[in-house]
Design a protein around this motif. Structure first.
Motif, PDB file in Angstrom:
ATOM      1  N   ALA A  20       0.814  -1.211   0.000  1.00 41.21           N
ATOM      2  CA  ALA A  20       0.000   0.000   0.000  1.00 41.21           C
ATOM      3  C   ALA A  20       0.847   1.259   0.000  1.00 41.21           C
ATOM      4  N   GLN A  21       2.105   1.151   0.461  1.00 44.81           N
ATOM      5  CA  GLN A  21       2.982   2.316   0.528  1.00 44.81           C
ATOM      6  C   GLN A  21       3.503   2.740  -0.837  1.00 44.81           C
ATOM      7  N   LYS A  22       3.343   1.904  -1.847  1.00 44.20           N
ATOM      8  CA  LYS A  22       3.839   2.226  -3.183  1.00 44.20           C
ATOM      9  C   LYS A  22       2.688   2.644  -4.082  1.00 44.20           C
ATOM     10  N   ILE A  23       2.821   3.828  -4.663  1.00 39.03           N
ATOM     11  CA  ILE A  23       1.780   4.369  -5.537  1.00 39.03           C
ATOM     12  C   ILE A  23       2.409   4.675  -6.893  1.00 39.03           C
ATOM     13  N   GLU A  24       1.655   4.406  -7.950  1.00 37.41           N
ATOM     14  CA  GLU A  24       2.151   4.677  -9.301  1.00 37.41           C
ATOM     15  C   GLU A  24       1.253   5.692  -9.988  1.00 37.41           C
ATOM     16  N   TRP A  48       7.540  13.533  -1.466  1.00 34.09           N
ATOM     17  CA  TRP A  48       6.380  12.773  -1.011  1.00 34.09           C
ATOM     18  C   TRP A  48       6.772  11.684  -0.017  1.00 34.09           C
ATOM     19  N   LYS A  49       7.902  11.072  -0.243  1.00 36.92           N
ATOM     20  CA  LYS A  49       8.398  10.038   0.689  1.00 36.92           C
ATOM     21  C   LYS A  49       8.675  10.647   2.061  1.00 36.92           C
ATOM     22  N   ASP A  50       9.325  11.816   2.058  1.00 32.83           N
ATOM     23  CA  ASP A  50       9.636  12.485   3.322  1.00 32.83           C
ATOM     24  C   ASP A  50       8.369  12.931   4.032  1.00 32.83           C
ATOM     25  N   LYS A  51       7.372  13.337   3.274  1.00 29.74           N
ATOM     26  CA  LYS A  51       6.141  13.873   3.860  1.00 29.74           C
ATOM     27  C   LYS A  51       5.201  12.785   4.350  1.00 29.74           C
ATOM     28  N   THR A  52       5.079  11.686   3.609  1.00 28.39           N
ATOM     29  CA  THR A  52       4.057  10.679   3.901  1.00 28.39           C
ATOM     30  C   THR A  52       4.603   9.288   4.190  1.00 28.39           C
ATOM     31  N   GLY A  53       5.849   9.040   3.836  1.00 26.74           N
ATOM     32  CA  GLY A  53       6.399   7.688   3.957  1.00 26.74           C
ATOM     33  C   GLY A  53       6.059   6.801   2.781  1.00 26.74           C
ATOM     34  N   GLN A  54       5.270   7.297   1.843  1.00 27.60           N
ATOM     35  CA  GLN A  54       4.864   6.505   0.683  1.00 27.60           C
ATOM     36  C   GLN A  54       5.875   6.629  -0.454  1.00 27.60           C
ATOM     37  N   THR A  55       6.069   5.541  -1.161  1.00 21.20           N
ATOM     38  CA  THR A  55       6.898   5.544  -2.360  1.00 21.20           C
ATOM     39  C   THR A  55       5.993   5.780  -3.567  1.00 21.20           C
ATOM     40  N   VAL A  56       6.314   6.814  -4.333  1.00 25.91           N
ATOM     41  CA  VAL A  56       5.535   7.092  -5.532  1.00 25.91           C
ATOM     42  C   VAL A  56       6.439   6.932  -6.751  1.00 25.91           C
ATOM     43  N   GLU A  77      -4.682   5.592 -19.351  1.00 26.22           N
ATOM     44  CA  GLU A  77      -5.141   5.920 -17.998  1.00 26.22           C
ATOM     45  C   GLU A  77      -4.223   6.911 -17.295  1.00 26.22           C
ATOM     46  N   ALA A  78      -4.158   8.127 -17.811  1.00 26.83           N
ATOM     47  CA  ALA A  78      -3.357   9.182 -17.193  1.00 26.83           C
ATOM     48  C   ALA A  78      -3.978   9.613 -15.869  1.00 26.83           C
ATOM     49  N   ASP A  79      -3.121   9.770 -14.856  1.00 27.24           N
ATOM     50  CA  ASP A  79      -3.567  10.392 -13.614  1.00 27.24           C
ATOM     51  C   ASP A  79      -3.564  11.908 -13.768  1.00 27.24           C
ATOM     52  N   VAL A  80      -2.531  12.398 -14.453  1.00 25.50           N
ATOM     53  CA  VAL A  80      -2.429  13.827 -14.743  1.00 25.50           C
ATOM     54  C   VAL A  80      -2.025  14.000 -16.199  1.00 25.50           C
ATOM     55  N   ASP A 251      -9.979   8.827  -9.619  1.00 27.29           N
ATOM     56  CA  ASP A 251     -10.994   8.289  -8.708  1.00 27.29           C
ATOM     57  C   ASP A 251     -11.092   6.772  -8.848  1.00 27.29           C
ATOM     58  N   ARG A 252     -10.958   6.280 -10.050  1.00 27.22           N
ATOM     59  CA  ARG A 252     -10.985   4.830 -10.246  1.00 27.22           C
ATOM     60  C   ARG A 252      -9.736   4.165  -9.661  1.00 27.22           C
ATOM     61  N   LYS A 253      -8.591   4.835  -9.829  1.00 23.31           N
ATOM     62  CA  LYS A 253      -7.314   4.265  -9.370  1.00 23.31           C
ATOM     63  C   LYS A 253      -6.989   4.623  -7.921  1.00 23.31           C
ATOM     64  N   LYS A 254      -7.831   5.512  -7.332  1.00 26.62           N
ATOM     65  CA  LYS A 254      -7.643   5.958  -5.939  1.00 26.62           C
ATOM     66  C   LYS A 254      -6.282   6.648  -5.753  1.00 26.62           C
ATOM     67  N   THR A 255      -5.944   7.517  -6.691  1.00 20.94           N
ATOM     68  CA  THR A 255      -4.664   8.227  -6.628  1.00 20.94           C
ATOM     69  C   THR A 255      -4.853   9.743  -6.572  1.00 20.94           C
ATOM     70  N   ARG A 256      -6.056  10.196  -6.278  1.00 17.59           N
ATOM     71  CA  ARG A 256      -6.340  11.629  -6.341  1.00 17.59           C
ATOM     72  C   ARG A 256      -5.403  12.449  -5.445  1.00 17.59           C
ATOM     73  N   LYS A 257      -5.207  12.022  -4.213  1.00 15.04           N
ATOM     74  CA  LYS A 257      -4.438  12.824  -3.258  1.00 15.04           C
ATOM     75  C   LYS A 257      -3.014  13.054  -3.746  1.00 15.04           C
ATOM     76  N   VAL A 258      -2.336  12.003  -4.145  1.00 12.23           N
ATOM     77  CA  VAL A 258      -0.945  12.156  -4.573  1.00 12.23           C
ATOM     78  C   VAL A 258      -0.867  12.848  -5.936  1.00 12.23           C
ATOM     79  N   ALA A 259      -1.828  12.599  -6.819  1.00 10.34           N
ATOM     80  CA  ALA A 259      -1.820  13.255  -8.132  1.00 10.34           C
ATOM     81  C   ALA A 259      -2.035  14.756  -7.988  1.00 10.34           C
ATOM     82  N   GLN A 260      -2.933  15.145  -7.081  1.00 13.19           N
ATOM     83  CA  GLN A 260      -3.158  16.569  -6.826  1.00 13.19           C
ATOM     84  C   GLN A 260      -1.893  17.214  -6.271  1.00 13.19           C
ATOM     85  N   ALA A 261      -1.245  16.542  -5.331  1.00 16.03           N
ATOM     86  CA  ALA A 261      -0.007  17.069  -4.754  1.00 16.03           C
ATOM     87  C   ALA A 261       1.088  17.187  -5.813  1.00 16.03           C
TER      88      ALA A 261
END
Length: 330
Positions: A20-24, A48-56, A77-80, A251-261
């Motif tokens: 779950a910590q890895k986001i693409e 993002w890693k420093d802020k959330t601990g997640q690997t993107v 399927e572009a996020d941005v 919204d389908r991929k559940k990546t809105r938060k990191v894509a917005q950031a």
């Protein structure tokens, strides 16, 4: 040896947590942003890693801006999207219902974190004497510019030439169309994207003048040394590449938060400084001033001021059967 049920459950929970910590993310962009986003992606991933601990992990797709928009509409399927012009992102709403009509209001500066303009790259010594748009229709001048049907930079180039002609001919559209037609008669190759045109001119050594984004001209000049030189006309169009979240996909991929950031970070000091480093004009005045010496003075006008925005401009010039087709296909 059989593992206890509790140990198996803990292992599954740990594995799920790590996964779950890895986001693409997928950023679908236009041709001349390759080097910029390679560096930006690494910087954002660290932030993002420093802020959330997640690997993107950010994947990139590049090509002509119009062609890229079409790919997203058709299912990429572009996020941005970080495209060459707002009109291509508008198409994601009008043709694919992938984002809202007011997407441009969701980020500062009309969702244009960096800017550019259109200029010329000529051979060293400027043997053809290219100084302004009018010089491009001289007999024997070969022009390299991308196809405005597939390339955002191709559309900016077309509109900059058209506006120059209108000013020269007292807003006589018939004469402007005649001028632009003569310009395209001098174009031996219409590449599908801006980077392809840069390669045609700089590496394949075709043409006397390349019409292109200012940032791409500066990059090419850095890479080709003293083989070429930049000429900026006295007045040119203000290029406003735009960026947007693709709502339906995030919204389908559940990546809105990191894509917005990811998009918001383009406006940070890191993003703005990096834009200047890669020859874009930062939208933040502080960083624009920092890199001011690399930009030549030129009077800039906007697509909204001159053409009423991308909607009217696209319909008039670039839709099927519109003015570009009338000029080029005759």
């Amino acid at each position: 040896m059989k593992l206890p049920a509790l140990s198996i459950a803990i292992f599954i929970l740990l594995a799920s947590s790590l996964f779950a910590q890895k986001i693409e993310l997928l950023n679908v962009s236009y041709d001349p942003t390759r080097e910029f986003y390679t560096e930006y992606n690494a910087g954002f991933a660290t932030y993002w890693k420093d802020k959330t601990g997640q690997t993107v992990v950010i994947r990139q797709s590049h090509g002509g801006s119009g062609k890229q928009a079409r790919s997203v509409i058709d299912g990429l399927e572009a996020d941005v999207v970080t495209l060459a012009l707002a009109g291509d992102i508008d198409a994601l709403h009008s043709q694919g219902n992938l984002l809202p009509a007011d997407w441009q209001k969701r980020l500062p500066k009309n969702s244009a974190p960096y800017l550019s303009t259109v200029g010329f790259l000529v051979r060293k010594g400027n043997p053809k004497g290219i100084k302004d748009w009018g010089d491009l229709i001289q007999p024997g001048v070969q022009i390299i510019t991308p196809n405005p049907k597939t390339s955002g930079s191709g559309r900016w180039n077309f509109l900059a030439a058209w506006h120059w002609a209108l000013l020269q001919y007292n807003n006589d559209e018939a004469k402007a169309q005649e001028f632009v037609k003569k310009l395209y008669v001098n174009v031996p190759v219409l590449d599908t994207g801006g980077r392809g045109s840069s390669t045609t001119f700089a590496e394949r050594q075709i043409g006397d003048v390349l019409i292109m984004w200012e940032n791409e001209l500066l990059l090419s000049l850095r890479e080709t040394g003293d083989q070429n030189e930049i000429v900026l006309p006295p007045a040119s169009i203000l290029g406003e590449p735009a960026v947007a979240l693709v709502d339906k996909n995030v919204d389908r991929k559940k990546t809105r938060k990191v894509a917005q950031a990811y998009l918001e970070y383009l406006y940070s000091d890191f993003g703005q400084d990096l834009a200047g480093k890669h020859f874009f004009r930062p939208s933040n005045e502080k960083f624009l001033e920092k890199y001011q010496d690399q930009y030549k003075p030129v009077k800039l006008y906007t697509i909204d001021e001159v053409f009423g925005g991308w909607g009217p401009a696209t319909k008039k010039f670039f839709d099927e059967g519109a003015i570009f087709d009338q000029i080029y296909l005759q």
